[in-house]
Each structure stands twice: as structure tokens, then as C-alpha cells.
Design an enzyme around this catalytic site. Structure first.
Site, PDB file in Angstrom:
ATOM      1  N   LEU A   1       0.624  -1.054  -0.568  1.00 28.31           N
ATOM      2  CA  LEU A   1      -0.073   0.131  -0.111  1.00 28.31           C
ATOM      3  C   LEU A   1       1.283   1.474  -0.172  1.00 28.31           C
ATOM      4  O   LEU A   1       1.792   0.979   0.718  1.00 28.31           O
ATOM      5  CB  LEU A   1      -0.987  -0.108   1.159  1.00 28.31           C
ATOM      6  CG  LEU A   1      -2.120  -0.559   1.354  1.00 28.31           C
ATOM      7  CD1 LEU A   1      -2.463  -1.288   2.595  1.00 28.31           C
ATOM      8  CD2 LEU A   1      -3.140  -1.112   0.282  1.00 28.31           C
ATOM      9  N   ASP A   2       0.532   2.897  -0.683  1.00 22.73           N
ATOM     10  CA  ASP A   2       1.804   3.606  -0.957  1.00 22.73           C
ATOM     11  C   ASP A   2       1.083   4.561   1.171  1.00 22.73           C
ATOM     12  O   ASP A   2       0.426   4.231   1.767  1.00 22.73           O
ATOM     13  CB  ASP A   2       0.218   4.415  -1.496  1.00 22.73           C
ATOM     14  CG  ASP A   2       0.088   4.257  -3.106  1.00 22.73           C
ATOM     15  OD1 ASP A   2       1.604   3.448  -3.381  1.00 22.73           O
ATOM     16  OD2 ASP A   2      -1.071   4.374  -3.610  1.00 22.73           O
ATOM     17  N   LYS A   3       1.786   5.100   1.033  1.00 23.22           N
ATOM     18  CA  LYS A   3       2.582   5.588   2.224  1.00 23.22           C
ATOM     19  C   LYS A   3       0.754   5.878   3.368  1.00 23.22           C
ATOM     20  O   LYS A   3       0.857   5.721   4.227  1.00 23.22           O
ATOM     21  CB  LYS A   3       3.401   6.430   2.581  1.00 23.22           C
ATOM     22  CG  LYS A   3       3.437   7.557   3.883  1.00 23.22           C
ATOM     23  CD  LYS A   3       3.840   8.084   4.129  1.00 23.22           C
ATOM     24  CE  LYS A   3       4.775   8.750   5.114  1.00 23.22           C
ATOM     25  NZ  LYS A   3       5.414  10.122   5.354  1.00 23.22           N
TER      26      LYS A   3
ATOM     27  N   THR B   1      -1.809   5.373   2.014  1.00 28.69           N
ATOM     28  CA  THR B   1      -3.486   4.689   1.825  1.00 28.69           C
ATOM     29  C   THR B   1      -3.268   3.850   3.012  1.00 28.69           C
ATOM     30  O   THR B   1      -2.072   3.066   3.275  1.00 28.69           O
ATOM     31  CB  THR B   1      -3.010   3.719   0.563  1.00 28.69           C
ATOM     32  OG1 THR B   1      -2.928   4.464  -0.452  1.00 28.69           O
ATOM     33  CG2 THR B   1      -4.292   2.607   0.806  1.00 28.69           C
TER      34      THR B   1
ATOM     35  N   ARG C   1      -5.354   5.953  -7.831  1.00 25.79           N
ATOM     36  CA  ARG C   1      -5.631   7.417  -8.227  1.00 25.79           C
ATOM     37  C   ARG C   1      -5.164   7.547  -8.922  1.00 25.79           C
ATOM     38  O   ARG C   1      -6.126   8.843  -9.386  1.00 25.79           O
ATOM     39  CB  ARG C   1      -3.750   7.303  -7.045  1.00 25.79           C
ATOM     40  CG  ARG C   1      -4.318   6.779  -5.504  1.00 25.79           C
ATOM     41  CD  ARG C   1      -3.351   7.308  -4.901  1.00 25.79           C
ATOM     42  NE  ARG C   1      -2.657   8.438  -4.271  1.00 25.79           N
ATOM     43  CZ  ARG C   1      -1.871   8.691  -4.414  1.00 25.79           C
ATOM     44  NH1 ARG C   1      -0.393   7.704  -4.095  1.00 25.79           N
ATOM     45  NH2 ARG C   1      -1.003   9.777  -4.519  1.00 25.79           N
TER      46      ARG C   1
END
Length: 340
Positions: free
Chosen positions: A167-169, A171, A261
Site C-alpha cells: 500500500l502507498d504511504k 493508503t 488514484r
């Protein structure tokens, strides 16, 4: 061993009866042993089968068998190292010794972890928004990887961090991890992940976004839709809307960096809070994206596992501020495990 391994039941037993300490240590030894080798008893219907075929039937991948058979201990039958063309007899004990874990540069760090599920082969962690999965050049501390390495070392295990999902930071949500290299490809093969997202604007019905994604020019971080990009596909279902925002269930067909996104920004509906891709932070200070549900198959498991994690308070407040009925979907989240 550290206290992290002791569940409340064990702690109580340790305080009441001295023999409980021996029981706990045996459980710890059993746990370590299960991570170090896999054991199988050959059933009558596999009598005379080639060892390689038996291991494939048992659920091991061909690649994993190749990586193990040349190791010093490798694969044994009744305690004796065996070649994969050996024929096994009913009742024989076949053991596959795990290869030595590779070295990792991730340093153990006492970072709080939220462990929602754990078995001999897999663990599911809940990652808060703002935390990196892996260390980066810009931020080397406070990561999920460092916290997991510390947690495992308290158990006496030096092992790398193997996230199957990332996961992105900013998210939030569920991260599925493999405990060893044997489990990793099996967990990845039958994994289904569902996100909850809030996009700006009103989106109706169900849909699919097919648009190739590439790295943006002059940027190491951002991505964009480009004819020169890699094929990318995102599926979605509208759940509710209010005050110019839409709550969505989102499934990935491909897994590109920032895919959800980028795709929603490309159709004129950036995620709320996602200022990198044109979203407004009027209601939330990070992209409104949460990995809410996982469904996966474990090694030797007859039934699929599934896990749901409600979105954190900032995303719940966003829905409240936009008059989006989130609670309706949280009461019965079964739909998240069925892809459109």
C-alpha cells in the site's frame, strides 16, 4: 523469548502453575520447527508415487521444489536425503527443509503492529495511513517492515518481511504477508483485494477503467495515463454519493503503482484528499483510499480465508461530512468479497 508471543491464556497459566512454562516453551519450539520444515506422511493412495509428483500434489510449486532439493538438508524421506525421482512408500515421512532466509537490510524496530490474523504461513497486518510498508531513502524508520522484523526476532526468528500486498504511504488497510518463501507464491496466486474509496464528483453504477499507466516525466513518484504505459485495468461499483462525492468499492485487475488514484483522476474524478492527482483536501488530508477486504487461499487449506477491516476515523468522518451512508455497507460487508 519475548512477551509478544505469550497470549493472555498462557500468561495466566504461567502465573498459576510452574509446569506451564515448559508447555509454553514447547509451543514456541513447535512454532519454530514448523517454519523450518514441512512434514508430510505419504497416504496409501500415493504409494509408489514419484517424490516430485507427491510434493506437487501436496501443494508445493515446481519452483520451490527446485530451490530446495539442492540445499544441504533439502528433501528427506524417513530422515534420509532423497532425490525427487525417488518413489515413496505409504506411511513414509517426507520432510522439506526450508532454505536459509536471505539477508535483508531492513533493521528491526519496535514499531507497534496491529495483527488481525496469523497462521503458520501467513499474517495480515492493518497499516495506518502515514506509515511506509518498506524503508525508503527519504524515511528509513517507523515502517511496517521494521516492526515485523522486530516482532519476529522477539520470537527468535530472523526472517525478511514478505508482503504479498503493498500500500502507498497514505493508503490505509490490510497487508497480507507470507512467513516464508514457500508460502509466498501460493498466497499471491489466489489473492483478491477490495478497496473502499471516495472520489470527487458523482459516479453512477458499475464500470471499468482500461488505461495504460506510465511514470510521469521528470518525476520519480507520480504516474500518469499514457499510450506508452503498461496495460492497467480497474473495476468499480458505486455504493453511495453525497455533496459531490462518491463512495466506491474498487477491485484491481492489474497492480500498477498508484493505479486507483491515477485511473480515477484520468476520468475527472480524483480521490478526495489526493492532492498529487488533483484531489481537494477540504474534507480529508490524504487520499481517501482504504484496503478493506482480503480473500486468499492458504497452503494446504481447504477453505478460502477472508478478512474485513473497517475504514479508519478520518475516512468515516469524510463520509459523514459528505452525507454518505457508510454504515449501511459496514454492517454487511460480504459484497466486498465478490468481484463484479
Amino acid at each position: 523469548m519475548g512477551k509478544l508471543l505469550l497470549c493472555p491464556y498462557w500468561q495466566k497459566a504461567l502465573a498459576i502453575k510452574s509446569f506451564s512454562l515448559a508447555l509454553i516453551r514447547q509451543k514456541e519450539r513447535d512454532f519454530l520447527q514448523r517454519l523450518e520444515k514441512l512434514s508430510f506422511t505419504v497416504p496409501p493412495n500415493a504409494d509408489g508415487m514419484r517424490l516430485s509428483d507427491f510434493l506437487r500434489k501436496a501443494g508445493l510449486t515446481a519452483g520451490f521444489i527446485r530451490s530446495v532439493k539442492y540445499q544441504p538438508e533439502g528433501i528427506t524421506v524417513n530422515g534420509v536425503k532423497a532425490f525427487t525421482n525417488t518413489h515413496v512408500a505409504a506411511g513414509s515421512l517426507v520432510q522439506v527443509h526450508m532454505p536459509a532466509e536471505p539477508q535483508t537490510s531492513v533493521q528491526p524496530e519496535a514499531v507497534p503492529l496491529s495483527i488481525l490474523y496469523e497462521s503458520d504461513y501467513a499474517v495480515v497486518l492493518e497499516k495506518p495511513a502515514g506509515q511506509l510498508v518498506h524503508p525508503s531513502v527519504a524515511q528509513a524508520t517507523g515502517t511496517l517492515a521494521g516492526g515485523w522484523r522486530y516482532f519476529m526476532e522477539q520470537r527468535g526468528i530472523k526472517a525478511p518481511f514478505r508482503p504479498i500486498t503493498r500500500l502507498d504511504k497514505n493508503t490505509s488497510g490490510l497487508v497480507l504477508c507470507a512467513k516464508n518463501r514457500f508460502a509466498a507464491p501460493i498466497l499471491a496466486k489466489a489473492l483478491h483485494k477490495t478497496y473502499l474509496a471516495v472520489a470527487q464528483g458523482e459516479i453512477c453504477g458499475t464500470g471499468q477503467i482500461n488505461a495504460p499507466i506510465a511514470r510521469s516525466e521528470n518525476s520519480l513518484v507520480s504516474r500518469c495515463v499514457s499510450p506508452n504505459g503498461k496495460p492497467s485495468c480497474t473495476c468499480y461499483r458505486t455504493l453511495a454519493s453525497g455533496r459531490g462525492h462518491t463512495l466506491l468499492a474498487v477491485w484491481l485487475v492489474t497492480g500498477r503503482t498508484h493505479q486507483i488514484r491515477v485511473h480515477f483522476a484520468s476520468i475527472g474524478h480524483p480521490l478526495a484528499g489526493d492532492d498529487m492527482y488533483g484531489g481537494s483536501q477540504a474534507f480529508i488530508g490524504r487520499q481517501a483510499l482504504h484496503a478493506a477486504a482480503l480473500r486468499w487461499q492458504e497452503p494446504f487449506g481447504e477453505q478460502e480465508k477472508q478478512l474485513f477491516c473497517p475504514p479508519p476515523k478520518d475516512l468515516q468522518k469524510l463520509c459523514q461530512d459528505c452525507s454518505i451512508d457508510l454504515e449501511k455497507w459496514l454492517v454487511n460487508p460480504e459484497f466486498l468479497f465478490s468481484h463484479p
